[in-house]
Design a protein around this motif. Structure first.
Motif, mmCIF file in Angstrom:
data_model
loop_
_atom_site.group_PDB
_atom_site.id
_atom_site.type_symbol
_atom_site.label_atom_id
_atom_site.label_comp_id
_atom_site.label_asym_id
_atom_site.label_seq_id
_atom_site.Cartn_x
_atom_site.Cartn_y
_atom_site.Cartn_z
ATOM 1 N N GLY A 70 0.816 -1.206 0.000
ATOM 2 C CA GLY A 70 0.000 0.000 0.000
ATOM 3 C C GLY A 70 0.853 1.261 0.000
ATOM 4 N N LEU A 71 1.959 1.244 0.750
ATOM 5 C CA LEU A 71 2.880 2.373 0.756
ATOM 6 C C LEU A 71 3.477 2.613 -0.639
ATOM 7 C CD1 LEU A 71 4.989 2.207 4.041
ATOM 8 C CD2 LEU A 71 3.765 4.198 3.158
ATOM 9 N N GLN A 72 3.825 1.543 -1.315
ATOM 10 C CA GLN A 72 4.356 1.685 -2.667
ATOM 11 C C GLN A 72 3.374 2.417 -3.565
ATOM 12 O OE1 GLN A 72 5.385 -2.201 -4.130
ATOM 13 N NE2 GLN A 72 7.273 -2.332 -2.940
ATOM 14 N N LYS A 73 2.120 1.985 -3.563
ATOM 15 C CA LYS A 73 1.121 2.598 -4.436
ATOM 16 C C LYS A 73 0.825 4.035 -4.021
ATOM 17 C CE LYS A 73 -0.517 0.940 -7.348
ATOM 18 N NZ LYS A 73 -1.664 0.074 -7.515
ATOM 19 N N PRO A 220 -10.045 -2.525 -4.511
ATOM 20 C CA PRO A 220 -9.524 -3.887 -4.488
ATOM 21 C C PRO A 220 -9.794 -4.571 -5.837
ATOM 22 C CG PRO A 220 -10.740 -3.402 -2.494
ATOM 23 C CD PRO A 220 -10.978 -2.261 -3.428
ATOM 24 N N PRO A 221 -8.926 -5.457 -6.315
ATOM 25 C CA PRO A 221 -7.813 -6.082 -5.579
ATOM 26 C C PRO A 221 -6.533 -5.251 -5.506
ATOM 27 C CG PRO A 221 -7.938 -6.991 -7.768
ATOM 28 C CD PRO A 221 -9.101 -6.057 -7.647
ATOM 29 N N GLU A 222 -6.488 -4.064 -6.137
ATOM 30 C CA GLU A 222 -5.316 -3.214 -5.958
ATOM 31 C C GLU A 222 -5.240 -2.744 -4.511
ATOM 32 O OE1 GLU A 222 -3.819 -0.506 -8.993
ATOM 33 O OE2 GLU A 222 -5.708 -0.807 -10.051
ATOM 34 N N VAL A 223 -4.026 -2.490 -4.061
ATOM 35 C CA VAL A 223 -3.807 -2.162 -2.657
ATOM 36 C C VAL A 223 -3.175 -0.783 -2.549
ATOM 37 C CG1 VAL A 223 -2.609 -2.806 -0.546
ATOM 38 C CG2 VAL A 223 -3.532 -4.579 -2.035
ATOM 39 N N LEU A 225 -2.876 2.531 0.758
ATOM 40 C CA LEU A 225 -3.164 2.776 2.172
ATOM 41 C C LEU A 225 -4.643 3.084 2.381
ATOM 42 C CD1 LEU A 225 -0.046 4.862 3.293
ATOM 43 C CD2 LEU A 225 -0.510 2.432 3.659
ATOM 44 N N GLY A 226 -5.253 3.755 1.410
ATOM 45 C CA GLY A 226 -6.679 4.058 1.524
ATOM 46 C C GLY A 226 -7.541 2.818 1.520
ATOM 47 N N THR A 227 -7.258 1.874 0.632
ATOM 48 C CA THR A 227 -8.048 0.648 0.583
ATOM 49 C C THR A 227 -7.830 -0.189 1.839
ATOM 50 O OG1 THR A 227 -6.301 -0.558 -0.600
ATOM 51 C CG2 THR A 227 -7.936 0.617 -1.924
ATOM 52 N N LEU A 228 -6.599 -0.210 2.355
ATOM 53 C CA LEU A 228 -6.329 -0.978 3.571
ATOM 54 C C LEU A 228 -7.070 -0.390 4.766
ATOM 55 C CD1 LEU A 228 -2.494 -1.666 3.200
ATOM 56 C CD2 LEU A 228 -4.391 -3.240 2.784
#
Length: 274
Positions: A70-73, A220-223, A225-228
């Motif tokens: 998530g940090l990467q994205k 989702p399925p992309e990750v 920090l917001g989605t997490l």
């Protein structure tokens, strides 16, 4: 022995935090056990332990690995959006301020219209028809809604620099407007644009997290920090590590960027008053 100034301490702290976060996000997934990346129904919502330092999520995924992904994205979206936003503000502001006339009035009218448009309306128009939002669309949306105020500041600064001796000398020597803007106007605004770039990273990361949280951004399925944070909200009280881990990553990233931006601001003000 001279003590370091407040700006030096803040800049060093901000750079250190951001370097640590970026290095961890980029290198961390490769260093973790590959078996932790998959879904494991036998380890659903397991609390933090030696195998999974931040616990596991609702499908048995390792929360630490999810946070790094998530940090990467979020870093990718935040940094690219910040660069586009600052570049757009610099381009529009310098062109409008230096060339003036009808072009100036036209560009400032566009700025005024975008400033009064509610961000929600822009999001509904751009993101509403899309079934899946990729990160490039997110970058475009975040850049479109974030450059106007800086563009006006750059224009005002350009108006004050337009009559400077170095600009007049370049004009008398036959330099083109594009060359004057690139070599003589933009370098004078590097401190302002650098601070704006750093702060835009914070704004873009927070905006992406907010949009993804409410279902307008990365889904989702992309990750990210917001989605997490969005998926962890439902279990924030029962399995708090699923929610607190991405929130902590987001807060650390934003605070590191904000500290760096504040340090750059103090140094710029100190140089201006020296």
């Amino acid at each position: 022995m001279n003590r370091p100034s407040a700006s030096t301490v803040l800049i060093g702290t901000g750079i250190g935090v951001l370097t640590l976060i970026t290095a961890t996000a980029l290198l961390g997934p490769a260093l973790l056990d590959g078996d932790q990346a998959g879904q494991r129904l036998d380890r659903i919502h397991r609390p933090p332990d030696a195998t999974n330092p931040l616990g596991t999520a609702r499908l048995g995924e390792d929360v630490l690995l999810l946070c790094l992904q998530g940090l990467q994205k979020s870093l990718l979206i935040g940094c690219v959006a910040a660069v586009v936003t600052t570049a757009l503000a610099a381009l529009v502001g310098t062109v409008a301020g230096y060339l003036g006339g009808v072009l100036d009035r036209l560009l400032m009218t566009v700025v005024d219209v975008l400033l009064v448009l509610p961000p929600v309306l822009l999001l509904a128009v751009v993101l509403g028809p899309a079934e899946q939002i990729n990160w490039l669309i997110m970058v475009a949306v975040l850049a479109l809604q974030g450059w106007m105020l800086t563009g006006r500041v750059v224009r005002a600064r350009t108006l004050s620099l337009r009559t400077a001796d170095v600009v007049r000398s370049a004009e008398y020597s036959g330099a083109s407007p594009a060359r004057i803007i690139w070599w003589h106007l933009l370098p004078q605004m590097l401190p302002l644009l650098t601070i704006d770039l750093v702060l835009n990273v914070t704004g873009a990361v927070l905006s992406e997290a907010g949009l993804s949280y409410f279902g307008f951004g990365i889904l989702p399925p992309e990750v990210s920090l917001g989605t997490l944070i969005a998926t962890g909200t439902a279990s924030a009280l029962t399995y708090p590590w699923v929610f607190l881990a991405p929130v902590g990553c987001l807060m650390t990233l934003v605070l590191g960027t904000a500290v760096l931006g504040e340090g750059l601001r103090l140094r710029t003000e100190g140089a201006a008053t020296a």
